[in-house]
Motif scaffolding. Structure first.
Motif, PDB file in Angstrom:
ATOM      1  N   HIS A  74      44.468  -3.476 -26.850  1.00  0.00           N
ATOM      2  CA  HIS A  74      43.194  -4.127 -27.142  1.00  0.00           C
ATOM      3  C   HIS A  74      42.574  -3.534 -28.403  1.00  0.00           C
ATOM      4  O   HIS A  74      42.639  -2.323 -28.618  1.00  0.00           O
ATOM      5  N   PHE A  75      41.981  -4.421 -29.174  1.00  0.00           N
ATOM      6  CA  PHE A  75      41.123  -3.981 -30.272  1.00  0.00           C
ATOM      7  C   PHE A  75      39.689  -4.195 -29.804  1.00  0.00           C
ATOM      8  O   PHE A  75      39.360  -5.266 -29.286  1.00  0.00           O
ATOM      9  N   ILE A  76      38.867  -3.216 -30.012  1.00  0.00           N
ATOM     10  CA  ILE A  76      37.473  -3.371 -29.591  1.00  0.00           C
ATOM     11  C   ILE A  76      36.584  -3.244 -30.821  1.00  0.00           C
ATOM     12  O   ILE A  76      36.544  -2.187 -31.468  1.00  0.00           O
ATOM     13  N   THR A  77      35.928  -4.331 -31.157  1.00  0.00           N
ATOM     14  CA  THR A  77      35.108  -4.340 -32.368  1.00  0.00           C
ATOM     15  C   THR A  77      33.637  -4.176 -31.985  1.00  0.00           C
ATOM     16  O   THR A  77      33.211  -4.647 -30.926  1.00  0.00           O
ATOM     17  N   PRO A  78      32.862  -3.557 -32.862  1.00  0.00           N
ATOM     18  CA  PRO A  78      31.427  -3.421 -32.546  1.00  0.00           C
ATOM     19  C   PRO A  78      30.716  -4.772 -32.567  1.00  0.00           C
ATOM     20  O   PRO A  78      29.764  -4.978 -31.833  1.00  0.00           O
ATOM     21  N   LYS A  79      31.152  -5.711 -33.436  1.00  0.00           N
ATOM     22  CA  LYS A  79      30.403  -6.967 -33.573  1.00  0.00           C
ATOM     23  C   LYS A  79      31.303  -8.183 -33.398  1.00  0.00           C
ATOM     24  O   LYS A  79      32.493  -8.149 -33.726  1.00  0.00           O
ATOM     25  N   GLN A  80      30.662  -9.282 -32.990  1.00  0.00           N
ATOM     26  CA  GLN A  80      31.373 -10.546 -32.819  1.00  0.00           C
ATOM     27  C   GLN A  80      31.980 -11.018 -34.149  1.00  0.00           C
ATOM     28  O   GLN A  80      33.104 -11.518 -34.205  1.00  0.00           O
ATOM     29  N   SER A  81      31.229 -10.815 -35.249  1.00  0.00           N
ATOM     30  CA  SER A  81      31.723 -11.286 -36.555  1.00  0.00           C
ATOM     31  C   SER A  81      33.022 -10.565 -36.926  1.00  0.00           C
ATOM     32  O   SER A  81      33.920 -11.134 -37.544  1.00  0.00           O
ATOM     33  N   GLN A  82      33.112  -9.299 -36.522  1.00  0.00           N
ATOM     34  CA  GLN A  82      34.338  -8.548 -36.833  1.00  0.00           C
ATOM     35  C   GLN A  82      35.488  -9.051 -35.973  1.00  0.00           C
ATOM     36  O   GLN A  82      36.623  -9.137 -36.420  1.00  0.00           O
ATOM     37  N   ARG A  83      35.143  -9.423 -34.772  1.00  0.00           N
ATOM     38  CA  ARG A  83      36.181  -9.990 -33.903  1.00  0.00           C
ATOM     39  C   ARG A  83      36.751 -11.238 -34.547  1.00  0.00           C
ATOM     40  O   ARG A  83      37.960 -11.453 -34.597  1.00  0.00           O
ATOM     41  N   GLN A  84      35.833 -12.065 -35.081  1.00  0.00           N
ATOM     42  CA  GLN A  84      36.289 -13.325 -35.676  1.00  0.00           C
ATOM     43  C   GLN A  84      37.228 -13.091 -36.860  1.00  0.00           C
ATOM     44  O   GLN A  84      38.223 -13.776 -37.033  1.00  0.00           O
ATOM     45  N   ILE A  85      36.886 -12.085 -37.667  1.00  0.00           N
ATOM     46  CA  ILE A  85      37.741 -11.794 -38.825  1.00  0.00           C
ATOM     47  C   ILE A  85      39.128 -11.356 -38.355  1.00  0.00           C
ATOM     48  O   ILE A  85      40.146 -11.784 -38.874  1.00  0.00           O
ATOM     49  N   ILE A 136      44.087  -6.793 -42.671  1.00  0.00           N
ATOM     50  CA  ILE A 136      42.622  -6.784 -42.706  1.00  0.00           C
ATOM     51  C   ILE A 136      42.204  -5.844 -43.824  1.00  0.00           C
ATOM     52  O   ILE A 136      42.323  -4.632 -43.708  1.00  0.00           O
ATOM     53  N   HIS A 137      41.717  -6.439 -44.887  1.00  0.00           N
ATOM     54  CA  HIS A 137      41.497  -5.618 -46.073  1.00  0.00           C
ATOM     55  C   HIS A 137      40.053  -5.173 -46.233  1.00  0.00           C
ATOM     56  O   HIS A 137      39.588  -4.917 -47.309  1.00  0.00           O
ATOM     57  N   GLN A 138      39.300  -5.189 -45.169  1.00  0.00           N
ATOM     58  CA  GLN A 138      37.923  -4.741 -45.317  1.00  0.00           C
ATOM     59  C   GLN A 138      37.767  -3.418 -44.586  1.00  0.00           C
ATOM     60  O   GLN A 138      38.739  -2.829 -44.151  1.00  0.00           O
ATOM     61  N   GLU A 139      36.533  -3.004 -44.475  1.00  0.00           N
ATOM     62  CA  GLU A 139      36.337  -1.714 -43.823  1.00  0.00           C
ATOM     63  C   GLU A 139      36.509  -1.829 -42.310  1.00  0.00           C
ATOM     64  O   GLU A 139      36.534  -0.843 -41.591  1.00  0.00           O
ATOM     65  N   ILE A 140      36.679  -3.043 -41.853  1.00  0.00           N
ATOM     66  CA  ILE A 140      36.728  -3.296 -40.409  1.00  0.00           C
ATOM     67  C   ILE A 140      37.720  -2.409 -39.635  1.00  0.00           C
ATOM     68  O   ILE A 140      37.378  -1.877 -38.593  1.00  0.00           O
ATOM     69  N   PRO A 141      38.938  -2.237 -40.153  1.00  0.00           N
ATOM     70  CA  PRO A 141      39.872  -1.434 -39.353  1.00  0.00           C
ATOM     71  C   PRO A 141      39.306  -0.086 -38.956  1.00  0.00           C
ATOM     72  O   PRO A 141      39.681   0.481 -37.930  1.00  0.00           O
ATOM     73  N   TYR A 142      38.399   0.431 -39.764  1.00  0.00           N
ATOM     74  CA  TYR A 142      37.920   1.784 -39.500  1.00  0.00           C
ATOM     75  C   TYR A 142      36.818   1.839 -38.435  1.00  0.00           C
ATOM     76  O   TYR A 142      36.440   2.902 -37.997  1.00  0.00           O
ATOM     77  N   VAL A 143      36.310   0.690 -38.059  1.00  0.00           N
ATOM     78  CA  VAL A 143      35.316   0.718 -36.982  1.00  0.00           C
ATOM     79  C   VAL A 143      35.895   0.169 -35.681  1.00  0.00           C
ATOM     80  O   VAL A 143      35.230   0.115 -34.670  1.00  0.00           O
ATOM     81  N   ILE A 144      37.133  -0.237 -35.776  1.00  0.00           N
ATOM     82  CA  ILE A 144      37.748  -0.823 -34.577  1.00  0.00           C
ATOM     83  C   ILE A 144      38.402   0.254 -33.711  1.00  0.00           C
ATOM     84  O   ILE A 144      39.116   1.106 -34.219  1.00  0.00           O
ATOM     85  N   GLU A 145      38.132   0.151 -32.449  1.00  0.00           N
ATOM     86  CA  GLU A 145      38.835   1.037 -31.520  1.00  0.00           C
ATOM     87  C   GLU A 145      40.120   0.323 -31.104  1.00  0.00           C
ATOM     88  O   GLU A 145      40.109  -0.899 -30.922  1.00  0.00           O
ATOM     89  N   ILE A 172      51.167  -8.056 -26.070  1.00  0.00           N
ATOM     90  CA  ILE A 172      49.935  -8.811 -25.864  1.00  0.00           C
ATOM     91  C   ILE A 172      48.800  -8.098 -26.588  1.00  0.00           C
ATOM     92  O   ILE A 172      48.600  -6.884 -26.406  1.00  0.00           O
ATOM     93  N   LEU A 173      48.107  -8.830 -27.419  1.00  0.00           N
ATOM     94  CA  LEU A 173      46.977  -8.245 -28.142  1.00  0.00           C
ATOM     95  C   LEU A 173      45.706  -8.992 -27.776  1.00  0.00           C
ATOM     96  O   LEU A 173      45.700 -10.225 -27.730  1.00  0.00           O
ATOM     97  N   GLN A 174      44.670  -8.232 -27.569  1.00  0.00           N
ATOM     98  CA  GLN A 174      43.387  -8.869 -27.286  1.00  0.00           C
ATOM     99  C   GLN A 174      42.315  -8.230 -28.162  1.00  0.00           C
ATOM    100  O   GLN A 174      42.334  -7.016 -28.365  1.00  0.00           O
ATOM    101  N   VAL A 175      41.419  -9.058 -28.668  1.00  0.00           N
ATOM    102  CA  VAL A 175      40.322  -8.516 -29.474  1.00  0.00           C
ATOM    103  C   VAL A 175      39.033  -8.717 -28.695  1.00  0.00           C
ATOM    104  O   VAL A 175      38.677  -9.845 -28.357  1.00  0.00           O
ATOM    105  N   ARG A 176      38.379  -7.635 -28.400  1.00  0.00           N
ATOM    106  CA  ARG A 176      37.151  -7.723 -27.602  1.00  0.00           C
ATOM    107  C   ARG A 176      35.980  -7.164 -28.388  1.00  0.00           C
ATOM    108  O   ARG A 176      36.162  -6.309 -29.262  1.00  0.00           O
ATOM    109  N   VAL A 177      34.812  -7.627 -28.028  1.00  0.00           N
ATOM    110  CA  VAL A 177      33.608  -7.050 -28.631  1.00  0.00           C
ATOM    111  C   VAL A 177      33.106  -5.976 -27.670  1.00  0.00           C
ATOM    112  O   VAL A 177      33.072  -6.188 -26.452  1.00  0.00           O
ATOM    113  N   ALA A 178      32.757  -4.830 -28.246  1.00  0.00           N
ATOM    114  CA  ALA A 178      32.314  -3.719 -27.399  1.00  0.00           C
ATOM    115  C   ALA A 178      31.050  -4.093 -26.643  1.00  0.00           C
ATOM    116  O   ALA A 178      30.169  -4.752 -27.199  1.00  0.00           O
TER     117      ALA A 178
END
Ligand code: GTP
Length: 438
Positions: free
Chosen positions: A385-396, A357-366, A427-433
């Motif tokens: 689990h990865f917890i992203t602030p936004k749905q769009s980040q989850r999609q990426i 993930i080459h954007q700033e996203i990793p830095y906002v992900i819990e 097991i990895l899961q990506v959730r939106v906060a």
């Protein structure tokens, strides 16, 4: 001094181990992490040929047919720097993951990430990977009355190579962790426990002389107390960069060497260590330097080493072991604990995410470890689990048809299997906060 050493205790296994959470940047081992992963071998299911995929996982290693981990690779690594480089990225894992997901010929992009926090975690990982030396024994096996100890202060200008040398001597054990243990004047650099002997290495920052050959008076109590406390050590290693000394001698370093070597100290052995010999092409130059300091009675021995390459280090370690005195150890020898393994599992997955993930996203992900179970068949079930602030980040992060998270998961899984030398059900899961209600 005992106080400093006790700060290393978090490495002990916790009977009830809470989950680790890694907000970026990486948080190191801590005994007070939040959330609720459990280690519960009793409640684990009986051995199963293939674990059932998790219902709502974005990545589940059970869905991929990965080869069984081979025999434990020999990873006796003495040089932590090269070890870190090796561990940073293994292109063959990437290639195999690409093939599994996208077929042959998938492109590979590698990015070097030089974050110090990762270095520390990787050093931890390296420490965890090292097979025990033949002479290593469990703490319980050496009775207190048989324990031998030595405290060693290392004095030298910044960049002389104190940390590298300690890492090589200690084999990264503890040294990475100990960086957290900053004290007012002295910092523990590492602990080496071998057989019945334990050596603790301390950095002595601030121990420099001004151009006039006296300790800096102006700065602070810190410098003064650094000077006054060096006599506490059983042994002092005075080290300097011999290559630099040949090319650009620093008068303060020379004064330091001379001052500490002028007289024999009846309570403390001192040795002079010429470091970075690998950078000196003409070895005759080394003898020249040795001659320059040969008349200093305060030094019991002279060593020529390359802390980074390991040259001469064995002799130095042997010498130190021989100086140990009968005294109980200050610190438990470091052991591979479940906490270390958890940190490693998070770090490996995070590393793969950063590569993909080459954007700033990793830095906002819990990034959280949600579950950790050692199953009865010896395999590990690890859920993160990865917890992203936004749905769009989850999609990426998930990628088209799960391709991104799949790639991250498959590479991480393979690496974890080779590190832990056992099957890992990742097991990895990506959730939106969830939005906080006002
Ligand atoms: N070629 C070579 N480089 C070395 C050697 N030892 C250390 N270095 C390099 O010298 C630099 C400083 O090494 P450190 O071990 O961080 O030195 P230090 O004395 O702990 O430095 P401070 O933390 O600033 O006090 C790093 O870039 C090391 O890679 C050596 O034996 N050979």
């Amino acid at each position: 001094m005992r106080r400093f050493l006790h700060a290393l205790r978090p490495l002990q296994t916790l009977s009830h181990t809470p989950a680790s959470t890694i907000p970026t940047p990486l948080r190191l081992l801590s005994s007070n992490s939040s959330a609720a992963a459990s280690s519960d071998s009793d409640s684990a299911p009986a051995p199963a040929p293939a674990p059932a995929p998790a219902a709502d996982a974005d990545f589940d290693s059970a869905e991929y047919d990965l080869p069984t981990p081979g025999p434990a690779p020999s990873r006796k690594i003495n040089n932590p720097v090269s070890a870190l480089r090796k561990l940073r990225f293994d292109p063959s894992l990437r290639a195999r993951a690409d093939e599994a997901l996208f077929g042959k010929g998938a492109a590979v992009v590698v990015e070097e990430d030089e974050e110090r926090s990762r270095d520390v975690a990787l050093a931890l990982l390296d420490a965890a990977l090292q097979p025990p030396d033949e002479e290593d024994v469990d703490a319980g096996e050496v009775r207190e009355e048989d324990q031998m100890s030595l405290s060693v202060g290392i004095v030298g200008a910044p960049n002389a190579g104190k940390s590298s040398l300690t890492n090589t001597m200690v084999g990264t054990k503890v040294s990475a962790v100990s960086r957290k243990t900053n004290t007012t004047t002295h910092e523990i650099l590492g602990v080496l426990t071998k057989g019945n002997t334990q050596i603790c290495f301390f950095d002595t920052p601030g121990l420099m002389l001004g151009h006039h050959g006296f300790p800096y008076r102006d700065v602070t109590v810190r410098v003064e107390s650094a000077w006054s406390s060096i006599n506490l050590y059983d042994l002092l290693i005075v080290m300097f960069d011999v290559s630099r000394h040949l090319n650009m001698p620093d008068s303060r370093v020379i004064k330091l060497i001379k001052r500490l070597g002028t007289e024999v100290n009846p309570n403390q052995r001192r040795v002079l260590c010429m470091n970075k010999v690998d950078l000196v092409e003409d070895k005759k130059d080394l003898l020249k330097v040795a001659k320059e300091f040969e008349d200093l009675p305060g030094y019991e021995r002279y060593f020529m080493v390359s802390g980074l390459k390991g040259k001469g280090v064995k002799d130095l370690v042997q010498y130190l072991m021989d100086q140990a005195v009968r005294r109980p150890w200050e610190e438990e020898p470091t052991v591979m604990t479940e906490e270390v393994m958890k940190t490693i599992s998070l770090e490996v997955v995070r590393e793969k995410m950063l590569h993909h993930i080459h954007q700033e996203i990793p830095y906002v992900i819990e990034h959280r470890l949600m579950d950790w179970k050692e199953l009865k068949d010896g395999s590990l079930r690890v859920e993160q689990h990865f917890i992203t602030p936004k749905q769009s980040q989850r999609q990426i992060l998930v990628g088209k048809n799960g391709s991104k998270i799949g790639r991250i998961g498959i590479e991480a899984n393979e690496e974890l299997r080779s590190i832990f030398k056992r099957d890992v059900h990742l097991i990895l899961q990506v959730r939106v906060a969830k939005k906080k209600s006002a």
